[in-house]
Design a protein around this motif. Structure first.
Motif, mmCIF file in Angstrom:
data_model
loop_
_atom_site.group_PDB
_atom_site.id
_atom_site.type_symbol
_atom_site.label_atom_id
_atom_site.label_comp_id
_atom_site.label_asym_id
_atom_site.label_seq_id
_atom_site.Cartn_x
_atom_site.Cartn_y
_atom_site.Cartn_z
ATOM 1 N N ILE A 1 -38.447 -26.073 12.029
ATOM 2 C CA ILE A 1 -37.282 -26.204 11.159
ATOM 3 C C ILE A 1 -36.589 -24.846 11.093
ATOM 4 N N ARG A 2 -35.342 -24.859 10.685
ATOM 5 C CA ARG A 2 -34.568 -23.619 10.679
ATOM 6 C C ARG A 2 -34.741 -22.888 9.354
ATOM 7 N N PHE A 3 -35.097 -21.608 9.438
ATOM 8 C CA PHE A 3 -35.209 -20.738 8.271
ATOM 9 C C PHE A 3 -34.047 -19.749 8.271
ATOM 10 N N ARG A 4 -33.465 -19.577 7.101
ATOM 11 C CA ARG A 4 -32.423 -18.557 6.921
ATOM 12 C C ARG A 4 -33.102 -17.260 6.502
ATOM 13 N N MET A 5 -32.831 -16.183 7.227
ATOM 14 C CA MET A 5 -33.470 -14.896 6.969
ATOM 15 C C MET A 5 -32.462 -13.951 6.322
ATOM 16 N N GLY A 6 -32.781 -13.521 5.106
ATOM 17 C CA GLY A 6 -31.891 -12.612 4.391
ATOM 18 C C GLY A 6 -32.618 -11.346 3.975
ATOM 19 N N ARG A 7 -31.854 -10.315 3.695
ATOM 20 C CA ARG A 7 -32.442 -9.032 3.308
ATOM 21 C C ARG A 7 -32.711 -8.965 1.809
ATOM 22 N N LYS A 8 -33.845 -8.361 1.456
ATOM 23 C CA LYS A 8 -34.119 -8.065 0.059
ATOM 24 C C LYS A 8 -33.282 -6.850 -0.305
ATOM 25 N N SER A 9 -32.233 -7.068 -1.071
ATOM 26 C CA SER A 9 -31.240 -6.021 -1.293
ATOM 27 C C SER A 9 -30.689 -6.092 -2.699
ATOM 28 N N THR A 10 -30.195 -4.961 -3.192
ATOM 29 C CA THR A 10 -29.514 -4.915 -4.485
ATOM 30 C C THR A 10 -28.025 -4.647 -4.295
ATOM 31 N N ASP A 11 -27.520 -4.977 -3.122
ATOM 32 C CA ASP A 11 -26.103 -4.780 -2.832
ATOM 33 C C ASP A 11 -25.258 -5.644 -3.772
ATOM 34 N N THR A 12 -24.076 -5.137 -4.115
ATOM 35 C CA THR A 12 -23.186 -5.889 -5.009
ATOM 36 C C THR A 12 -22.395 -6.965 -4.271
ATOM 37 N N VAL A 13 -22.447 -6.970 -2.940
ATOM 38 C CA VAL A 13 -21.741 -7.988 -2.160
ATOM 39 C C VAL A 13 -22.652 -9.201 -1.993
ATOM 40 N N PRO A 14 -22.155 -10.409 -2.266
ATOM 41 C CA PRO A 14 -22.992 -11.596 -2.084
ATOM 42 C C PRO A 14 -23.502 -11.717 -0.653
ATOM 43 N N PHE B 1 -23.795 -14.004 1.791
ATOM 44 C CA PHE B 1 -23.399 -15.341 2.217
ATOM 45 C C PHE B 1 -24.195 -15.762 3.449
ATOM 46 N N GLU B 2 -24.212 -17.069 3.683
ATOM 47 C CA GLU B 2 -24.997 -17.599 4.795
ATOM 48 C C GLU B 2 -24.466 -17.153 6.156
ATOM 49 N N THR B 3 -23.182 -16.787 6.215
ATOM 50 C CA THR B 3 -22.607 -16.306 7.472
ATOM 51 C C THR B 3 -23.132 -14.923 7.847
ATOM 52 N N THR B 4 -23.726 -14.208 6.890
ATOM 53 C CA THR B 4 -24.232 -12.860 7.169
ATOM 54 C C THR B 4 -25.739 -12.849 7.419
ATOM 55 N N CYS B 5 -26.375 -14.004 7.339
ATOM 56 C CA CYS B 5 -27.829 -14.091 7.534
ATOM 57 C C CYS B 5 -28.175 -14.396 8.991
ATOM 58 N N SER B 6 -29.435 -14.190 9.314
ATOM 59 C CA SER B 6 -29.958 -14.593 10.620
ATOM 60 C C SER B 6 -30.689 -15.922 10.450
ATOM 61 N N TYR B 7 -30.912 -16.601 11.577
ATOM 62 C CA TYR B 7 -31.576 -17.908 11.526
ATOM 63 C C TYR B 7 -32.672 -17.973 12.582
ATOM 64 N N VAL B 8 -33.811 -18.540 12.173
ATOM 65 C CA VAL B 8 -34.972 -18.605 13.052
ATOM 66 C C VAL B 8 -35.570 -20.005 12.992
ATOM 67 N N GLU B 9 -35.924 -20.545 14.144
ATOM 68 C CA GLU B 9 -36.629 -21.819 14.209
ATOM 69 C C GLU B 9 -38.131 -21.532 14.171
ATOM 70 N N ALA B 10 -38.814 -22.119 13.178
ATOM 71 C CA ALA B 10 -40.250 -21.881 13.038
ATOM 72 C C ALA B 10 -40.894 -23.064 12.329
ATOM 73 N N THR B 11 -42.197 -23.180 12.441
ATOM 74 C CA THR B 11 -42.930 -24.217 11.715
ATOM 75 C C THR B 11 -43.260 -23.697 10.315
ATOM 76 N N VAL B 12 -43.603 -24.604 9.411
ATOM 77 C CA VAL B 12 -44.002 -24.182 8.067
ATOM 78 C C VAL B 12 -45.271 -23.343 8.147
ATOM 79 N N GLU B 13 -46.156 -23.689 9.058
ATOM 80 C CA GLU B 13 -47.389 -22.918 9.237
ATOM 81 C C GLU B 13 -47.077 -21.481 9.645
ATOM 82 N N GLU B 14 -46.135 -21.304 10.570
ATOM 83 C CA GLU B 14 -45.732 -19.954 10.991
ATOM 84 C C GLU B 14 -45.091 -19.200 9.834
ATOM 85 N N PHE B 15 -44.313 -19.909 9.006
ATOM 86 C CA PHE B 15 -43.709 -19.296 7.827
ATOM 87 C C PHE B 15 -44.790 -18.792 6.866
ATOM 88 N N LEU B 16 -45.812 -19.609 6.623
ATOM 89 C CA LEU B 16 -46.873 -19.229 5.699
ATOM 90 C C LEU B 16 -47.666 -18.035 6.225
#
Length: 491
Positions: free
Chosen positions: A72-85, A87-102
């Motif tokens: 399934i597709r996971f959206r990868m975002g940065r842990k950040s305190t930036d004041t700019v939202p 958005f999903e257009t600024t994230c990366s995307y990775v195909e992985a299983t739930v097991e790989e995620f865990l």
């Protein structure tokens, strides 16, 4: 999340009628739950309504077994305190299983696989908007594990649901949903919800870029706001609640929300409930799609990724969008012809209809502030708080404290009750949809003045600036109503 002392849910006895000894007694009958969902105008948390749902055991570990090997597709975002939202257009995307995620989420530094390039200490992962019909296409029996029929919607189950799996910090940027209201069942971990009422829309600085049908985003990062650029946001009334496993959150129509995972692993299931207002909303969304695609494609026909949300497959041609708009308008009239909900004749009284629907753009987002003082329950008779009590907890405005001072437990302690007709008990700030026009005008003037103060030399008007005006929810509502009125006069 504890309820206030003495709080009761007076519909509980009816819900338990006919139950055998040892069976769980739901605090609300399906009929009562639906009545609450279809009439309540503020967010609220249902407790003890899903304790017997098989889906309560859907932890990420369980899902990894059910979905064994399925990517399934996971959206990868940065842990950040930036004041700019973020958005999903600024994230990366990775195909992985739930097991790989865990495995990745356990902070294994030497892991292999599709998530290996994302440092767990710097990134979060979110499998969001996963529709059951696609995710469990070969396991349709699992749909029965989600029982929305307990809320008065017969036959509604996982088929009409969406799954969300996230790591600590995973979030959706602040937005409102154009269609329906929302029921959210928390399965694993906790999520913190920041909610704002529809009347505060001008203070959220709405935008349709990035474009996604049915979602209006805020330009403000509501957790780390940039008040220099968005000063009006200080006037927005924040409601904060932490949703725990087993609870169901009700989000009314057009309430803004920012949702963040605050535990290492979270799993949620939601369902959007269709409303009568959705028929006109589809016309508004068709207008929005036509304008956004036309203007943004003309600006840069080869770079749709910059403005088209990844949830949208592709931009559509102007011809297709015109067809979509005509279909939405036709569907609007087909619905009302068959349902007899409103008479077409009512749409022909142009001026009266415009007043009834608050078509004046300066009045659309008005709201009456009745003061911020805390009120006490005092001499209010027991039961006067309508459906609220230990099993239905209202989400009330939070204090104006910085995010760093928010605890991990619910900011809404359930001690503040609100009646069905908007009566105030406790600290809840009563709101209405009307107030003096001058307050909204002042807000607009202040915003314009502030923009000139912060950037006096920036006179260039971009395509996005124009779009923010043209597809503002207030404007598209007016355009949709005018289209419908013009069509009705020819019938």
């Amino acid at each position: 999340m504890a309820a206030g002392p003495g709080a009761t849910a007076d519909s509980g006895l009816a819900a338990g009628a006919g139950k055998k000894k040892g069976e769980h007694v739901k605090p609300f009958t399906p009929e009562k739950a639906k009545e609450i969902v279809m009439s309540l105008q503020q967010p609220a948390v249902f407790c003890n309504m899903a304790v017997d749902w098989p889906a309560q055991h859907w932890t990420a570990e369980h899902l990894s077994e059910v979905l064994h090997g399925k990517q399934i597709r996971f959206r990868m975002g940065r842990k950040s305190t930036d004041t700019v939202p973020q958005f999903e257009t600024t994230c990366s995307y990775v195909e992985a299983t739930v097991e790989e995620f865990l495995t990745w989420n356990c902070d294994h530094s030497s892991i292999s696989g599709p998530l290996r390039d994302y440092d767990h200490s710097k990134f979060w992962a979110y499998a969001d908007y996963k529709y059951f019909v696609s995710l469990f296409e070969d396991k349709t029996d699992i749909f029965q594990d989600v029982i929305w029929s307990d809320f008065g919607f017969p036959g509604r189950n996982g088929r009409e649901s969406t799954l969300w799996i996230g790591s600590l910090g995973a979030h959706t940027p602040c937005h409102l949903d154009s269609y329906g209201c929302n029921l959210v069942f928390q399965v694993q971990g906790r999520k913190r919800w920041h909610l704002f009422p529809p009347e505060d829309t001008p203070f959220l600085y709405p935008t349709r870029i990035p474009y996604e049908e049915s979602s209006v985003f805020s330009k403000v990062n509501v957790v780390h706001p940039d008040l220099k650029h968005f000063p009006q946001f200080q006037k927005a009334r924040r409601h904060v609640v932490t949703l725990s496993p087993g609870q169901v959150l009700f989000v009314p129509r057009h309430w803004w929300h920012y949702v963040e995972s605050i535990d290492p692993v979270t799993v949620s299931i939601n369902s959007w409930i269709e409303l009568e207002e959705d028929h006109q909303a589809r016309v508004e969304e068709a207008i929005t799609r036509m304008l956004v695609c036309a203007l943004k494609s003309a600006e840069d026909p080869h770079n749709t990724r910059a403005w088209l949300n990844p949830t949208e497959v592709e931009e559509t041609s102007h011809e297709v969008n015109c067809h979509y708009l005509n279909g939405a308008v036709s569907a609007f009239f087909d619905h009302y012809r068959t349902s007899k909900v409103v008479e077409i004749q009512e749409l022909k009284t142009n001026r009266e209809y415009m007043e009834k629907e608050e078509l004046n753009v300066q009045q659309l987002m008005e709201v009456e502030h009745t003061g911020s003082q805390n009120l006490t329950l005092g001499t209010v008779k027991q039961g006067a708080a309508g459906p609220f009590g230990s099993d239905l907890i209202p989400v009330v405005p939070t204090s104006a404290k910085p995010p760093s001072e928010w605890g991990d437990t619910s900011e809404n302690d359930g001690k503040d009750l609100v009646g069905k007709d908007g009566e105030h008990f406790g600290k809840f700030h009563c709101t209405k949809r009307q107030r003096m026009m001058s307050e909204s005008e002042n807000a607009t003037v202040e915003q314009i003045a502030s923009n000139h103060t912060t950037a006096p030399s920036q006179t260039f008007i971009s395509t996005d600036d124009v779009l923010d005006c043209l597809v503002n929810p207030q404007v598209t509502k007016i355009v949709a109503q005018l289209l419908i009125q013009g069509r009705s006069l020819r019938l």
